[in-house]
Design an enzyme around this catalytic site. Structure first.
Site, mmCIF file in Angstrom:
data_model
loop_
_atom_site.group_PDB
_atom_site.id
_atom_site.type_symbol
_atom_site.label_atom_id
_atom_site.label_comp_id
_atom_site.label_asym_id
_atom_site.label_seq_id
_atom_site.Cartn_x
_atom_site.Cartn_y
_atom_site.Cartn_z
ATOM 1 C CB THR A 66 -1.080 -0.050 1.167
ATOM 2 O OG1 THR A 66 -0.075 -0.262 2.378
ATOM 3 C CG2 THR A 66 -1.907 -1.337 1.118
ATOM 4 C CB THR B 281 1.508 5.425 3.882
ATOM 5 O OG1 THR B 281 0.891 6.578 3.176
ATOM 6 C CG2 THR B 281 2.521 5.953 4.866
ATOM 7 C CB CYS B 282 2.582 0.151 3.839
ATOM 8 S SG CYS B 282 1.208 0.392 4.844
ATOM 9 C CB SER B 283 5.007 0.447 -0.599
ATOM 10 O OG SER B 283 4.701 -0.869 -0.413
#
Length: 159
Positions: A46, A48-50
């Protein structure tokens, strides 16, 4: 009830991918007798996660471990195979990926994020915690859509 500083880590089963398939990881055993930084993301791959969360911990892993941390772990609601692929794509071999696919850890800690209305279902909220010998010594939970208090830089300031 949401887990707080001073609480023990719940006793649940998480999973990590190995060359022999998914391996069960008992949370009590995983955190026992050492200092672990655990951060959670709503989902692998996703935005922000990546783009920020995982890469920050990859980049700061040596600095974090230099502060006496034995292991850095990323928890997500994805299955162990997705987390293994995400780890490879992000060069995150220095981070232990823990799958909470059935939300047992998230439910036991009260750190669930309901993204059902956005097509993602129930997930782990974005958070970071420092766990020393199975006890939470720091917990930073993000408000939905925010990325500030659970970053690698923010955790470094708390170590």
């Amino acid at each position: 009830m949401t887990i707080t500083v001073g609480n023990d880590i719940p006793d649940v089963t998480l999973f990590r991918a190995t060359s022999d398939g998914p391996e069960a990881v008992n949370s009590k055993e995983f955190f026992a007798g050492r200092k672990v930084v655990l951060f959670a993301v709503p989902g692998a791959y996703t935005p922000t996660c990546s783009a920020k969360h995982l890469p920050g911990f990859v980049a700061k892993a040596d600095e974090i471990k230099a502060k006496g941390v034995d292991e850095i772990a990323c928890l997500a609601s994805n299955d162990a195979f997705v987390l293994q692929a995400w780890s490879k794509s992000e060069n995150a071999e220095n981070i232990t990926m823990l799958s909470d696919g059935d939300l047992s850890f998230v439910d036991a800690t009260g750190l669930e994020l309901d993204l059902t209305g956005r097509g993602l279902g129930k997930r782990a909220n974005r958070f970071a915690m420092i766990v020393d010998n199975g006890k939470v010594t720091h917990l930073a939970v993000e408000e939905p859509g925010v990325f500030e208090v659970s970053s690698a830089e923010a955790v470094l300031e708390k170590l």
